[in-house]
Scaffold this motif. Structure first.
Motif, PDB file in Angstrom:
ATOM      1  N   ASP A  10       1.785   2.777   3.892  1.00 45.34           N
ATOM      2  CA  ASP A  10       2.075   3.041   2.486  1.00 45.34           C
ATOM      3  C   ASP A  10       1.335   4.301   2.056  1.00 45.34           C
ATOM      4  O   ASP A  10       0.126   4.412   2.266  1.00 45.34           O
ATOM      5  CB  ASP A  10       1.638   1.868   1.609  1.00 45.34           C
ATOM      6  CG  ASP A  10       2.460   0.627   1.889  1.00 45.34           C
ATOM      7  OD1 ASP A  10       1.854  -0.402   2.215  1.00 45.34           O
ATOM      8  OD2 ASP A  10       3.692   0.686   1.787  1.00 45.34           O
TER       9      ASP A  10
ATOM     10  N   CYS B  25       6.912   3.707   1.351  1.00 47.77           N
ATOM     11  CA  CYS B  25       6.556   2.837   2.479  1.00 47.77           C
ATOM     12  C   CYS B  25       7.316   3.308   3.712  1.00 47.77           C
ATOM     13  O   CYS B  25       8.541   3.435   3.678  1.00 47.77           O
ATOM     14  CB  CYS B  25       6.908   1.398   2.129  1.00 47.77           C
ATOM     15  SG  CYS B  25       6.622   0.248   3.481  1.00 47.77           S
TER      16      CYS B  25
ATOM     17  N   THR C 284       5.244  -2.562  -9.780  1.00 45.93           N
ATOM     18  CA  THR C 284       3.863  -2.333  -9.347  1.00 45.93           C
ATOM     19  C   THR C 284       3.745  -1.203  -8.331  1.00 45.93           C
ATOM     20  O   THR C 284       2.639  -0.795  -8.014  1.00 45.93           O
ATOM     21  CB  THR C 284       3.278  -3.612  -8.728  1.00 45.93           C
ATOM     22  OG1 THR C 284       4.102  -4.003  -7.633  1.00 45.93           O
ATOM     23  CG2 THR C 284       3.185  -4.721  -9.754  1.00 45.93           C
ATOM     24  N   THR C 285       4.864  -0.699  -7.805  1.00 48.79           N
ATOM     25  CA  THR C 285       4.773   0.322  -6.754  1.00 48.79           C
ATOM     26  C   THR C 285       5.643   1.556  -6.986  1.00 48.79           C
ATOM     27  O   THR C 285       6.188   2.105  -6.041  1.00 48.79           O
ATOM     28  CB  THR C 285       5.147  -0.288  -5.390  1.00 48.79           C
ATOM     29  OG1 THR C 285       6.486  -0.783  -5.487  1.00 48.79           O
ATOM     30  CG2 THR C 285       4.191  -1.353  -4.951  1.00 48.79           C
TER      31      THR C 285
ATOM     32  N   THR D  73     -10.295  -7.099   4.098  1.00 44.89           N
ATOM     33  CA  THR D  73      -9.291  -6.509   3.231  1.00 44.89           C
ATOM     34  C   THR D  73      -8.556  -5.389   3.958  1.00 44.89           C
ATOM     35  O   THR D  73      -9.170  -4.445   4.437  1.00 44.89           O
ATOM     36  CB  THR D  73      -9.951  -5.930   1.967  1.00 44.89           C
ATOM     37  OG1 THR D  73     -10.720  -6.943   1.359  1.00 44.89           O
ATOM     38  CG2 THR D  73      -8.906  -5.429   0.997  1.00 44.89           C
TER      39      THR D  73
ATOM     40  N   ARG E 238      -6.220  -2.120   4.197  1.00 43.27           N
ATOM     41  CA  ARG E 238      -6.047  -0.944   3.348  1.00 43.27           C
ATOM     42  C   ARG E 238      -4.703  -1.037   2.654  1.00 43.27           C
ATOM     43  O   ARG E 238      -3.688  -1.249   3.276  1.00 43.27           O
ATOM     44  CB  ARG E 238      -6.115   0.313   4.203  1.00 43.27           C
ATOM     45  CG  ARG E 238      -5.879   1.570   3.385  1.00 43.27           C
ATOM     46  CD  ARG E 238      -6.107   2.813   4.199  1.00 43.27           C
ATOM     47  NE  ARG E 238      -7.496   3.013   4.543  1.00 43.27           N
ATOM     48  CZ  ARG E 238      -8.440   3.397   3.678  1.00 43.27           C
ATOM     49  NH1 ARG E 238      -8.135   3.601   2.429  1.00 43.27           N
ATOM     50  NH2 ARG E 238      -9.670   3.562   4.058  1.00 43.27           N
ATOM     51  N   ARG E 239      -4.699  -0.878   1.348  1.00 45.52           N
ATOM     52  CA  ARG E 239      -3.455  -0.902   0.598  1.00 45.52           C
ATOM     53  C   ARG E 239      -2.726   0.431   0.721  1.00 45.52           C
ATOM     54  O   ARG E 239      -1.524   0.478   0.813  1.00 45.52           O
ATOM     55  CB  ARG E 239      -3.724  -1.216  -0.874  1.00 45.52           C
ATOM     56  CG  ARG E 239      -2.467  -1.188  -1.719  1.00 45.52           C
ATOM     57  CD  ARG E 239      -2.711  -1.591  -3.139  1.00 45.52           C
ATOM     58  NE  ARG E 239      -2.413  -0.726  -4.227  1.00 45.52           N
ATOM     59  CZ  ARG E 239      -1.457   0.162  -4.356  1.00 45.52           C
ATOM     60  NH1 ARG E 239      -0.660   0.415  -3.386  1.00 45.52           N
ATOM     61  NH2 ARG E 239      -1.284   0.854  -5.447  1.00 45.52           N
ATOM     62  N   ILE E 240      -3.463   1.512   0.736  1.00 45.11           N
ATOM     63  CA  ILE E 240      -2.877   2.844   0.821  1.00 45.11           C
ATOM     64  C   ILE E 240      -3.402   3.515   2.092  1.00 45.11           C
ATOM     65  O   ILE E 240      -4.601   3.544   2.345  1.00 45.11           O
ATOM     66  CB  ILE E 240      -3.255   3.689  -0.427  1.00 45.11           C
ATOM     67  CG1 ILE E 240      -2.624   3.113  -1.676  1.00 45.11           C
ATOM     68  CG2 ILE E 240      -2.854   5.142  -0.242  1.00 45.11           C
ATOM     69  CD1 ILE E 240      -1.115   3.190  -1.736  1.00 45.11           C
ATOM     70  N   ASP E 241      -2.484   4.033   2.885  1.00 48.69           N
ATOM     71  CA  ASP E 241      -2.843   4.671   4.151  1.00 48.69           C
ATOM     72  C   ASP E 241      -2.969   6.180   4.038  1.00 48.69           C
ATOM     73  O   ASP E 241      -3.380   6.844   4.981  1.00 48.69           O
ATOM     74  CB  ASP E 241      -1.798   4.325   5.211  1.00 48.69           C
ATOM     75  CG  ASP E 241      -1.729   2.830   5.435  1.00 48.69           C
ATOM     76  OD1 ASP E 241      -2.705   2.271   5.963  1.00 48.69           O
ATOM     77  OD2 ASP E 241      -0.714   2.219   5.060  1.00 48.69           O
TER      78      ASP E 241
ATOM     79  N   THR F 155       4.540   4.865  -4.798  1.00 46.81           N
ATOM     80  CA  THR F 155       4.306   4.802  -3.355  1.00 46.81           C
ATOM     81  C   THR F 155       5.611   4.958  -2.585  1.00 46.81           C
ATOM     82  O   THR F 155       6.695   4.747  -3.114  1.00 46.81           O
ATOM     83  CB  THR F 155       3.653   3.469  -2.934  1.00 46.81           C
ATOM     84  OG1 THR F 155       4.519   2.400  -3.273  1.00 46.81           O
ATOM     85  CG2 THR F 155       2.295   3.282  -3.575  1.00 46.81           C
TER      86      THR F 155
ATOM     87  N   ARG G  50      -9.737   0.260   6.499  1.00 46.17           N
ATOM     88  CA  ARG G  50     -10.802  -0.325   5.704  1.00 46.17           C
ATOM     89  C   ARG G  50     -11.518  -1.391   6.527  1.00 46.17           C
ATOM     90  O   ARG G  50     -10.893  -2.148   7.250  1.00 46.17           O
ATOM     91  CB  ARG G  50     -10.187  -0.963   4.466  1.00 46.17           C
ATOM     92  CG  ARG G  50     -11.107  -1.034   3.299  1.00 46.17           C
ATOM     93  CD  ARG G  50     -10.375  -1.613   2.147  1.00 46.17           C
ATOM     94  NE  ARG G  50      -9.720  -0.549   1.428  1.00 46.17           N
ATOM     95  CZ  ARG G  50      -9.548  -0.546   0.132  1.00 46.17           C
ATOM     96  NH1 ARG G  50      -9.923  -1.574  -0.583  1.00 46.17           N
ATOM     97  NH2 ARG G  50      -8.980   0.446  -0.459  1.00 46.17           N
TER      98      ARG G  50
END
Length: 137
Positions: free
Chosen positions: A112, A102, A96-97, A30, A32-35, A100, A26
């Motif tokens: 992630d 990791c 919260t995960t 910020t 990237r939260r999800i790859d 996912t 990203r």
């Protein structure tokens, strides 16, 4: 009576692993939260993980640890032998995960992946995977 150990099951062909990875990180501040997004065929990590690790980009390095949600992946061992190397499996129960996984590689980083539930329809899985890797997500 002697017992011969059975050979490990063959790894799925790369085309059989249902995986989408983000093309680039990203932009901006910020991270990237999800790859990427992974759509396993089951919640049997011992059966699914070898195929996933076999198709990851070489630039990611050798994954040594995997963190999974404890309530999602049933009968998950602490360690798995994947292609002749040991991979540590950790459980986390963060609410919260749960969707996912990791992947950790010493000296290279953390990735992630969104886990699309195995029972998801193909159309919905494709939509979720595309959404996870889009630059607008």
């Amino acid at each position: 009576m002697t017992s011969a150990s059975s050979p490990p099951p063959p790894l799925p062909a790369p085309s059989e692993v249902r995986l989408r990875l983000a093309v680039q990180p990203r932009l901006g501040r910020t991270a990237r939260r999800i790859d990427g997004a992974w759509w396993p065929r089951s919640y049997d990590l011992a059966a699914e993980l070898p195929g996933l690790l076999a198709v990851l980009p070489r630039a990611w390095g050798r994954v040594s640890s995997v963190l999974v949600h404890g309530d999602t992946w049933l009968a998950c061992p602490d360690r798995l032998d994947v292609a002749g190397r040991e991979v540590h499996v950790g459980r986390r129960d963060a609410p919260t995960t749960p969707d996912t996984v990791c992947l950790l590689t010493p000296g290279r980083g953390r990735w992630d992946l969104l886990v699309v539930p195995p029972a998801t329809t193909e159309a919905e899985a494709v939509r979720l995977m595309e959404q996870a890797v889009s630059q607008d997500a």
